[in-house]
Design an enzyme around this catalytic site. Sequence first.
Site, mmCIF file in Angstrom:
data_model
loop_
_atom_site.group_PDB
_atom_site.id
_atom_site.type_symbol
_atom_site.label_atom_id
_atom_site.label_comp_id
_atom_site.label_asym_id
_atom_site.label_seq_id
_atom_site.Cartn_x
_atom_site.Cartn_y
_atom_site.Cartn_z
ATOM 1 N N LYS A 53 0.835 -1.207 0.000
ATOM 2 C CA LYS A 53 0.000 0.000 0.000
ATOM 3 C C LYS A 53 0.871 1.258 0.000
ATOM 4 C CE LYS A 53 -3.852 -2.452 2.098
ATOM 5 N NZ LYS A 53 -4.647 -2.803 3.281
ATOM 6 N N GLN A 97 -4.686 -1.440 9.508
ATOM 7 C CA GLN A 97 -4.670 -2.778 8.909
ATOM 8 C C GLN A 97 -5.310 -3.800 9.843
ATOM 9 O OE1 GLN A 97 -3.696 -3.341 5.800
ATOM 10 N NE2 GLN A 97 -3.968 -5.546 5.865
ATOM 11 N N ASP A 120 -10.861 3.101 3.614
ATOM 12 C CA ASP A 120 -11.177 1.672 3.541
ATOM 13 C C ASP A 120 -12.679 1.448 3.351
ATOM 14 O OD1 ASP A 120 -9.303 -0.395 3.604
ATOM 15 O OD2 ASP A 120 -8.949 -0.209 5.758
HETATM 16 N N1 GUN Z 1 -6.811 -6.708 5.936
HETATM 17 C C1 GUN Z 1 -7.001 -7.418 4.783
HETATM 18 N N2 GUN Z 1 -7.503 -6.601 3.837
HETATM 19 C C2 GUN Z 1 -7.639 -5.384 4.391
HETATM 20 C C3 GUN Z 1 -8.091 -4.131 3.897
HETATM 21 O O1 GUN Z 1 -8.500 -3.973 2.747
HETATM 22 N N3 GUN Z 1 -8.064 -3.093 4.769
HETATM 23 C C4 GUN Z 1 -7.630 -3.237 6.049
HETATM 24 N N4 GUN Z 1 -7.655 -2.153 6.841
HETATM 25 N N5 GUN Z 1 -7.207 -4.382 6.542
HETATM 26 C C5 GUN Z 1 -7.211 -5.452 5.705
#
Ligand code: GUN
Length: 286
Positions: A53, A97, A120
């Site tokens: 990311k 996350q 998100d």
């Molecule tokens: N864990 C797995 N996929 C995601 C996501 O798209 N966003 C977040 N915050 N955590 C994740």
Amino acid sequence: MTAQRIDGNALSQQIRAQVAADTAALKAQGLTPGLAVVLVGDNPASQVYVRNKVKACQDAELHSVLEKYEATMSEADLLARVEALNNDPQIHGILVQLPLPAHIDAQKVIEAISPAKDVDGFHIASAGALMTGMPGFWPCTPYGCMKMIESIGYDLRGKHAVVIGRSNIVGKPMALMLLQQNATVTICHSATPDLKAHTLQADVIVAAVGKRNVLTADMVKPGAVVLDVGMNRNEEGKLCGDVDFDGVSQVASFITPVPGGVGPMTITMLLVNTLESAKRALSAEH
Ligand code: GUN
């Protein structure tokens, strides 16, 4: 029939180039879009995700910060970090996350993120905005699926879409997005007695279960569009989706591969949401 692949890498590249161009234009107006990524603990998969990311932000020349904390961090300390990021004018998107360590209430942390920075799309306010058609942020994975459908020029109006899976981050928001585009939507899940009876009716199928071979060729109407959100490993450890790709490719008109399908689109839409948040912040100033 041999289905055409919808190439998530190629589409991502196109969209990321546009994000980079828009970011440069915003910078020229004095605003740099910024994303904060917060990782608590040392889950190996999460470490890879957050690295990807941040790298995507760097490639598109967005500002990004990665905050890493020990797994022992208290919930109160994490909530305080989120509050500080809510008030940081350089940050337009906040991503905590998941999963979080068990002693932290993940939902409480998500609800602490300002909805204006919830890139998100996991906050209840974002879910409510999607449900009612109000401006907000859409969760990145189903949003990416919608971009893939759009990329093939497919008109969802009046089509029957079947979503397999009902998670809060993929299945449910996916169904709402398809509905917003005037599809007739069915949501199937683990308690659906005859999945095949539903999928055989579908013009569009989105498989988002997290189990191999949930969708096989005998379950697909000729010409259907098939999107595979699954991320599984087969016996040889090879990455594969929820769909029997080789079989379903013989029946479908379009299909997304795994890897190289929906996966890269998720991070791309995170960039899109962060850019959008920055644009909103700029227009709120004027
Ligand atoms: N864990 C797995 N996929 C995601 C996501 O798209 N966003 C977040 N915050 N955590 C994740």
